[in-house]
Design a protein around this motif. Sequence first.
Motif, PDB file in Angstrom:
ATOM      1  N   SER A  70      12.275 -12.980  -4.887  1.00 18.30           N
ATOM      2  CA  SER A  70      13.019 -13.223  -3.646  1.00 18.30           C
ATOM      3  C   SER A  70      12.165 -13.867  -2.567  1.00 18.30           C
ATOM      4  CB  SER A  70      13.581 -11.901  -3.111  1.00 18.30           C
ATOM      5  OG  SER A  70      12.521 -11.039  -2.688  1.00 18.30           O
ATOM      6  N   GLY A  71      10.851 -13.864  -2.748  1.00 17.70           N
ATOM      7  CA  GLY A  71       9.970 -14.422  -1.736  1.00 17.70           C
ATOM      8  C   GLY A  71       9.614 -13.450  -0.630  1.00 17.70           C
ATOM      9  N   PHE A  72      10.057 -12.204  -0.751  1.00 14.10           N
ATOM     10  CA  PHE A  72       9.738 -11.210   0.289  1.00 14.10           C
ATOM     11  C   PHE A  72       8.259 -10.858   0.234  1.00 14.10           C
ATOM     12  CE2 PHE A  72       8.895  -6.733   1.232  1.00 14.10           C
ATOM     13  CZ  PHE A  72       9.300  -6.664   2.554  1.00 14.10           C
ATOM     14  N   VAL A  73       7.630 -10.806   1.411  1.00 17.83           N
ATOM     15  CA  VAL A  73       6.238 -10.384   1.507  1.00 17.83           C
ATOM     16  C   VAL A  73       5.987  -9.814   2.896  1.00 17.83           C
ATOM     17  CG1 VAL A  73       5.497 -12.706   2.191  1.00 17.83           C
ATOM     18  CG2 VAL A  73       3.820 -11.099   1.271  1.00 17.83           C
ATOM     19  N   THR A  74       5.243  -8.727   2.941  1.00 14.50           N
ATOM     20  CA  THR A  74       4.851  -8.155   4.225  1.00 14.50           C
ATOM     21  C   THR A  74       3.444  -7.590   4.095  1.00 14.50           C
ATOM     22  OG1 THR A  74       5.417  -6.555   5.959  1.00 14.50           O
ATOM     23  CG2 THR A  74       5.861  -5.894   3.692  1.00 14.50           C
ATOM     24  N   ASP A  75       2.618  -7.847   5.100  1.00 14.73           N
ATOM     25  CA  ASP A  75       1.256  -7.328   5.151  1.00 14.73           C
ATOM     26  C   ASP A  75       1.201  -6.181   6.151  1.00 14.73           C
ATOM     27  OD1 ASP A  75       0.499  -9.157   3.307  1.00 14.73           O
ATOM     28  OD2 ASP A  75      -0.800 -10.348   4.617  1.00 14.73           O
ATOM     29  N   LEU A  76       0.835  -5.011   5.676  1.00 16.24           N
ATOM     30  CA  LEU A  76       0.727  -3.838   6.535  1.00 16.24           C
ATOM     31  C   LEU A  76      -0.722  -3.686   6.973  1.00 16.24           C
ATOM     32  CD1 LEU A  76       2.763  -1.402   4.247  1.00 16.24           C
ATOM     33  CD2 LEU A  76       3.639  -2.870   6.089  1.00 16.24           C
ATOM     34  N   PRO A  77      -1.017  -3.818   8.260  1.00 16.37           N
ATOM     35  CA  PRO A  77      -2.402  -3.693   8.729  1.00 16.37           C
ATOM     36  C   PRO A  77      -2.981  -2.324   8.385  1.00 16.37           C
ATOM     37  CG  PRO A  77      -0.978  -4.587  10.445  1.00 16.37           C
ATOM     38  CD  PRO A  77      -0.077  -4.088   9.357  1.00 16.37           C
ATOM     39  N   LEU A  78      -4.258  -2.311   8.030  1.00 13.10           N
ATOM     40  CA  LEU A  78      -4.946  -1.062   7.718  1.00 13.10           C
ATOM     41  C   LEU A  78      -5.668  -0.545   8.959  1.00 13.10           C
ATOM     42  CD1 LEU A  78      -6.490  -1.790   4.186  1.00 13.10           C
ATOM     43  CD2 LEU A  78      -4.445  -0.446   4.721  1.00 13.10           C
ATOM     44  N   GLN A  79      -5.498   0.721   9.215  1.00  5.89           N
ATOM     45  CA  GLN A  79      -6.203   1.371  10.311  1.00  5.89           C
ATOM     46  C   GLN A  79      -7.347   2.191   9.733  1.00  5.89           C
ATOM     47  OE1 GLN A  79      -3.302   3.657  12.456  1.00  5.89           O
ATOM     48  NE2 GLN A  79      -2.291   1.857  13.319  1.00  5.89           N
ATOM     49  N   GLN A  80      -8.581   1.874  10.162  1.00  3.30           N
ATOM     50  CA  GLN A  80      -9.737   2.595   9.617  1.00  3.30           C
ATOM     51  C   GLN A  80      -9.820   3.995  10.213  1.00  3.30           C
ATOM     52  OE1 GLN A  80     -13.540   0.513   9.525  1.00  3.30           O
ATOM     53  NE2 GLN A  80     -14.617   2.438   9.904  1.00  3.30           N
ATOM     54  N   GLY A  81     -10.127   4.948   9.341  1.00  2.00           N
ATOM     55  CA  GLY A  81     -10.320   6.323   9.770  1.00  2.00           C
ATOM     56  C   GLY A  81     -11.767   6.748   9.612  1.00  2.00           C
ATOM     57  N   GLU A  82     -11.953   8.020   9.360  1.00  2.00           N
ATOM     58  CA  GLU A  82     -13.294   8.565   9.208  1.00  2.00           C
ATOM     59  C   GLU A  82     -13.807   8.353   7.777  1.00  2.00           C
ATOM     60  OE1 GLU A  82     -14.962   9.783  11.725  1.00  2.00           O
ATOM     61  OE2 GLU A  82     -13.289   9.522  13.119  1.00  2.00           O
ATOM     62  N   THR A  83     -15.099   8.661   7.622  1.00  2.00           N
ATOM     63  CA  THR A  83     -15.690   8.651   6.291  1.00  2.00           C
ATOM     64  C   THR A  83     -15.412   9.988   5.623  1.00  2.00           C
ATOM     65  OG1 THR A  83     -17.438   7.146   7.003  1.00  2.00           O
ATOM     66  CG2 THR A  83     -17.820   8.392   4.969  1.00  2.00           C
ATOM     67  N   GLY A  84     -14.920   9.940   4.388  1.00  2.00           N
ATOM     68  CA  GLY A  84     -14.574  11.160   3.679  1.00  2.00           C
ATOM     69  C   GLY A  84     -15.797  11.861   3.109  1.00  2.00           C
ATOM     70  N   ALA A  85     -15.566  13.054   2.555  1.00  2.00           N
ATOM     71  CA  ALA A  85     -16.665  13.824   1.961  1.00  2.00           C
ATOM     72  C   ALA A  85     -17.301  13.110   0.787  1.00  2.00           C
ATOM     73  CB  ALA A  85     -16.143  15.203   1.535  1.00  2.00           C
ATOM     74  N   ASP A  86     -16.564  12.164   0.185  1.00  2.00           N
ATOM     75  CA  ASP A  86     -17.090  11.409  -0.955  1.00  2.00           C
ATOM     76  C   ASP A  86     -17.934  10.219  -0.519  1.00  2.00           C
ATOM     77  OD1 ASP A  86     -15.123   9.819   0.110  1.00  2.00           O
ATOM     78  OD2 ASP A  86     -13.828   9.856  -1.650  1.00  2.00           O
ATOM     79  N   GLY A  87     -18.069   9.997   0.807  1.00  3.06           N
ATOM     80  CA  GLY A  87     -18.874   8.890   1.297  1.00  3.06           C
ATOM     81  C   GLY A  87     -18.128   7.570   1.379  1.00  3.06           C
ATOM     82  N   TRP A  88     -16.817   7.582   1.182  1.00  2.89           N
ATOM     83  CA  TRP A  88     -16.003   6.372   1.265  1.00  2.89           C
ATOM     84  C   TRP A  88     -15.247   6.369   2.594  1.00  2.89           C
ATOM     85  CZ3 TRP A  88     -14.274   3.207  -3.298  1.00  2.89           C
ATOM     86  CH2 TRP A  88     -15.059   3.453  -4.439  1.00  2.89           C
ATOM     87  N   LEU A  89     -15.015   5.160   3.127  1.00  4.53           N
ATOM     88  CA  LEU A  89     -14.211   5.011   4.343  1.00  4.53           C
ATOM     89  C   LEU A  89     -12.733   5.220   4.033  1.00  4.53           C
ATOM     90  CD1 LEU A  89     -15.817   1.836   6.002  1.00  4.53           C
ATOM     91  CD2 LEU A  89     -15.970   4.202   6.820  1.00  4.53           C
ATOM     92  N   ARG A  90     -12.001   5.800   4.987  1.00  2.00           N
ATOM     93  CA  ARG A  90     -10.571   5.987   4.828  1.00  2.00           C
ATOM     94  C   ARG A  90      -9.808   4.955   5.651  1.00  2.00           C
ATOM     95  NH1 ARG A  90     -12.573   8.666   1.386  1.00  2.00           N
ATOM     96  NH2 ARG A  90     -11.843  10.713   0.632  1.00  2.00           N
ATOM     97  N   HIS A  91      -8.659   4.511   5.126  1.00  4.68           N
ATOM     98  CA  HIS A  91      -7.783   3.564   5.803  1.00  4.68           C
ATOM     99  C   HIS A  91      -6.347   4.010   5.571  1.00  4.68           C
ATOM    100  CE1 HIS A  91     -11.230   0.661   5.750  1.00  4.68           C
ATOM    101  NE2 HIS A  91     -11.453   1.234   4.581  1.00  4.68           N
ATOM    102  N   THR A  92      -5.478   3.722   6.520  1.00  6.62           N
ATOM    103  CA  THR A  92      -4.066   4.057   6.354  1.00  6.62           C
ATOM    104  C   THR A  92      -3.200   2.843   6.665  1.00  6.62           C
ATOM    105  OG1 THR A  92      -3.952   4.884   8.624  1.00  6.62           O
ATOM    106  CG2 THR A  92      -4.329   6.506   6.871  1.00  6.62           C
ATOM    107  N   ALA A  93      -2.110   2.744   5.907  1.00 13.17           N
ATOM    108  CA  ALA A  93      -1.098   1.705   6.137  1.00 13.17           C
ATOM    109  C   ALA A  93       0.254   2.392   6.243  1.00 13.17           C
ATOM    110  CB  ALA A  93      -1.095   0.698   4.990  1.00 13.17           C
ATOM    111  N   ARG A  94       1.088   1.891   7.142  1.00 12.18           N
ATOM    112  CA  ARG A  94       2.403   2.512   7.351  1.00 12.18           C
ATOM    113  C   ARG A  94       3.508   1.489   7.131  1.00 12.18           C
ATOM    114  NH1 ARG A  94      -1.152   5.147  10.633  1.00 12.18           N
ATOM    115  NH2 ARG A  94      -1.004   7.452  10.579  1.00 12.18           N
ATOM    116  N   LEU A  95       4.454   1.876   6.301  1.00  7.16           N
ATOM    117  CA  LEU A  95       5.584   1.009   5.977  1.00  7.16           C
ATOM    118  C   LEU A  95       6.877   1.654   6.449  1.00  7.16           C
ATOM    119  CD1 LEU A  95       6.974  -1.377   4.467  1.00  7.16           C
ATOM    120  CD2 LEU A  95       7.007   0.109   2.440  1.00  7.16           C
TER     121      LEU A  95
END
Length: 375
Positions: free
Chosen positions: A292-317
């Motif tokens: 259908s050609g539908f496309v949407t980019d959801l911006p990522l919001q950076q959060g804190e670093t998790g206990a595993d040492g990786w950065l967290r990000h959230t996207a909302r749809l």
Amino acid sequence: MKYFPETPVEERPEFHRQAKDFLARAAPKVVRQFSPMARVKWHLAASGRGDELVDLLHYERENPGAFSVRGLRRARIELPGVESSSLPSSVRNFNRSELPVRGKLLGLAWEDGKLQIKGYAYIPNVPSATGKRSLRVAVLRRQGSRSTLPLRLRTVVEPRATAEAKGALHNYDWSGFEIAVDPARLRVRGQWQPGTWRLGVGIPRPGGMSVGSITKNNAGAAGHSLTRILDDGVRLVAGFDRNRLRLSVDVVPAEIIAQEADGDTLTVTLRSRVTTPAGKYPTALRIDHEPSGFVTDLPLQQGETGADGWLRHTARLPLADLPVDDVRPGKAVKYRTLIVFADGTTRRATNGTGPVTGVHPLPEGRELALLTDGA
């Protein structure tokens, strides 16, 4: 040619003359591209050897695509009623591409930390070794590199090889194999590095050895990709490229680790490596529907670093933003999810070790299902 045996005897000399004229005008390279059986038939036709051609065509009708391969230093074709020494070498001898490996995947599973690969591999029309003393070899070759990993190949009986060959002339029951791949051997200098490894099986034949790939099965587990987490953020994907088996070590720069919906909004949580190069920093979660050609980019919001040492990000749809006009009973709309990076590149949004699937209700009896595939 096909109906030459039914041709009246008085018309056969004209057929032989035309066949001779055709070969005289055809470029040798073109004739060489004929199948081995076709080269023999055209040579017999052009040489006026009508009786032998009739016998050969009758044999071909009863045994389509079947012949024998003989020779030591050079592989040559042998057919009943045709003396191979009476044929020119350009007609009777095979080139390497005419003796391909036919391999099929029958099983793909993890056992005791190793990837177990089961299938069969043989060269059509070449005598197959019997018993477990087969001299076949298996190797993984890293794409874009000279790195190779020899594998132990265990020969087993596999009657399906003969059955699926659909020919009565040869028996391939002992072409079955079992291979165990220890993923730890795919490390490069002791480290996990992205890379693709292709499985090849080599089989001795007259004049040398043929090496070929193992193709996917269209039924059962052997027809689907298989993924296993090897280390934190490292996956091994046993998948297929043009139906040929390949193993890919995927060092994940970012991945989905959770999702939840509060009724109106779907929130997706990702994580990314702290040490990721600037160009591979995730900036958006893309949802698209190519038909259908539908496309949407959801911006990522950076959060804190998790206990595993990786950065967290959230996207909302906002669930209301998903087009549902084409959704009706019996027909679903499948959306694709990609991670967009700072350098503009994208990758499939793969998931980590935790479950990220789920079903969320939508208005008018519809629902949104979050699914994963084998890759």
